[in-house]
Design a protein around this motif. Structure first.
Motif, short mmCIF file in Angstrom:
data_model
loop_
_atom_site.label_atom_id
_atom_site.label_comp_id
_atom_site.label_asym_id
_atom_site.label_seq_id
_atom_site.Cartn_x
_atom_site.Cartn_y
_atom_site.Cartn_z
N VAL A 20 35.24 57.53 -11.68
CA VAL A 20 36.64 57.88 -10.91
C VAL A 20 37.70 56.68 -10.71
N PRO A 21 38.64 57.17 -10.46
CA PRO A 21 40.01 56.08 -10.42
C PRO A 21 39.52 55.02 -9.54
N PRO A 22 39.90 53.77 -9.82
CA PRO A 22 39.87 52.64 -8.80
C PRO A 22 40.82 52.74 -7.71
N THR A 23 40.16 52.29 -6.47
CA THR A 23 40.82 52.16 -5.07
C THR A 23 41.85 50.95 -5.28
N PRO A 24 42.94 50.86 -4.61
CA PRO A 24 43.42 49.58 -4.39
C PRO A 24 42.80 48.32 -4.09
N GLU A 25 41.78 48.45 -3.38
CA GLU A 25 40.72 47.52 -3.03
C GLU A 25 40.09 46.97 -4.15
N GLU A 26 39.54 47.99 -5.11
CA GLU A 26 38.84 47.66 -6.38
C GLU A 26 39.76 46.93 -7.33
N HIS A 27 40.94 47.33 -7.20
CA HIS A 27 41.98 46.82 -8.04
C HIS A 27 41.84 45.17 -7.77
N ARG A 28 42.29 44.97 -6.61
CA ARG A 28 42.47 43.48 -6.04
C ARG A 28 41.08 42.85 -6.23
N ALA A 29 40.12 43.25 -6.08
CA ALA A 29 38.70 42.84 -6.25
C ALA A 29 38.58 42.32 -7.85
N LEU A 30 39.09 43.12 -8.67
CA LEU A 30 38.88 43.06 -10.06
C LEU A 30 39.65 41.75 -10.29
N LEU A 31 40.97 41.64 -10.03
CA LEU A 31 41.93 40.62 -9.98
C LEU A 31 41.36 39.44 -9.48
N LEU A 32 40.51 39.15 -8.29
CA LEU A 32 40.28 38.26 -7.57
C LEU A 32 38.72 37.66 -8.15
N THR A 33 38.07 38.47 -8.43
CA THR A 33 36.58 38.00 -8.70
C THR A 33 36.58 37.29 -9.93
N PRO A 34 35.76 36.10 -10.03
CA PRO A 34 35.91 35.10 -11.25
C PRO A 34 35.70 36.27 -12.24
N ALA A 35 36.04 35.99 -13.51
CA ALA A 35 35.99 36.65 -14.69
C ALA A 35 34.83 36.07 -15.65
N PRO A 36 33.94 36.72 -16.02
CA PRO A 36 32.63 36.08 -16.64
C PRO A 36 32.80 35.92 -18.14
N VAL A 37 33.77 36.68 -18.75
CA VAL A 37 33.89 36.74 -20.17
C VAL A 37 34.92 36.00 -20.65
N THR A 38 34.78 35.31 -21.87
CA THR A 38 35.82 34.39 -22.29
C THR A 38 36.42 35.14 -23.50
N TRP A 39 37.78 35.12 -23.68
CA TRP A 39 38.50 35.63 -24.75
C TRP A 39 39.39 34.67 -25.63
N ALA A 40 39.70 35.13 -26.53
CA ALA A 40 40.84 34.58 -27.43
C ALA A 40 41.46 35.62 -28.61
N ILE A 41 42.39 35.25 -28.95
CA ILE A 41 43.05 36.00 -30.22
C ILE A 41 43.02 35.05 -31.47
N ASP A 42 42.48 35.57 -32.55
CA ASP A 42 42.23 34.83 -33.86
C ASP A 42 43.40 34.83 -34.54
N SER A 43 43.62 34.18 -35.58
CA SER A 43 45.00 34.22 -36.55
C SER A 43 45.13 35.61 -37.22
N ARG A 44 44.30 36.35 -37.06
CA ARG A 44 44.45 37.71 -37.56
C ARG A 44 45.07 38.95 -36.44
#
Length: 170
Positions: free
Chosen positions: A83-107
């Protein structure tokens, strides 16, 4: 412009899923992602499985309402729901510490790693530089949209997602 070894695959995807046949001859429809392209909140506007990909299609991460948050501190959060996320779920996604690390490689590939995982997940990452219309879809491709092609350990495509950036208020 050199767009990497998966360029034919990506162009075929763009032709098959996102565009009309005329774009099969254009290679400047998208470019490799850069780090700054991804920072922000994104929603998946189109999703599909690569031809021949063997996946568990009931996996919860393949739900229709998917969101990504790429933070400037190289952390990332992802959620998927039926189901579509509610505005509260959007805020929670933005505010919750993100567990995954990411990067962009040279390609221009997106690299993601979950805490404690030895495996680095890879996705071919391309930013569209032109508006693209697919006569088979009501979802146009906008300049700045991102095409993520998740890859398996053998670097073969598994899934493809078209991401569109959201304003934080959305």
């Amino acid at each position: 412009m050199r767009v990497g070894p998966l360029a034919p695959t990506l162009v075929l995807f763009a032709v098959a899923l996102l565009t009309g046949p005329v774009l099969a001859q254009e290679e400047d429809v998208f470019r490799p992602c850069r780090r700054g392209d991804l920072i922000g909140l994104w929603r998946v506007v189109r999703f599909g499985f690569a031809l021949g990909a063997t996946v568990d299609r009931t996996d919860p991460s393949y739900q229709p309402h998917q969101r990504y948050v790429f933070n400037a501190n190289a952390t990332m959060a992802y959620t998927a729901s039926d189901v579509p996320p509610t505005p509260e779920e959007h805020r929670a996604l933005l505010l919750t510490p993100a567990p995954v690390t990411w990067a962009i490689d040279s390609r221009g590939r997106l690299l993601r790693q979950s805490p404690g995982a030895a495996r680095v997940d890879r996705s071919e990452c391309r930013v569209f530089t032109k508006v693209v219309r697919d006569p088979k879809s009501a979802v146009p491709v906008h300049v700045g949209d991102v095409l993520l092609t998740d890859q398996g350990e053998d670097e073969r495509p598994i899934t493809r997602r078209l991401l569109r950036k959201l304003r934080v208020a959305e």
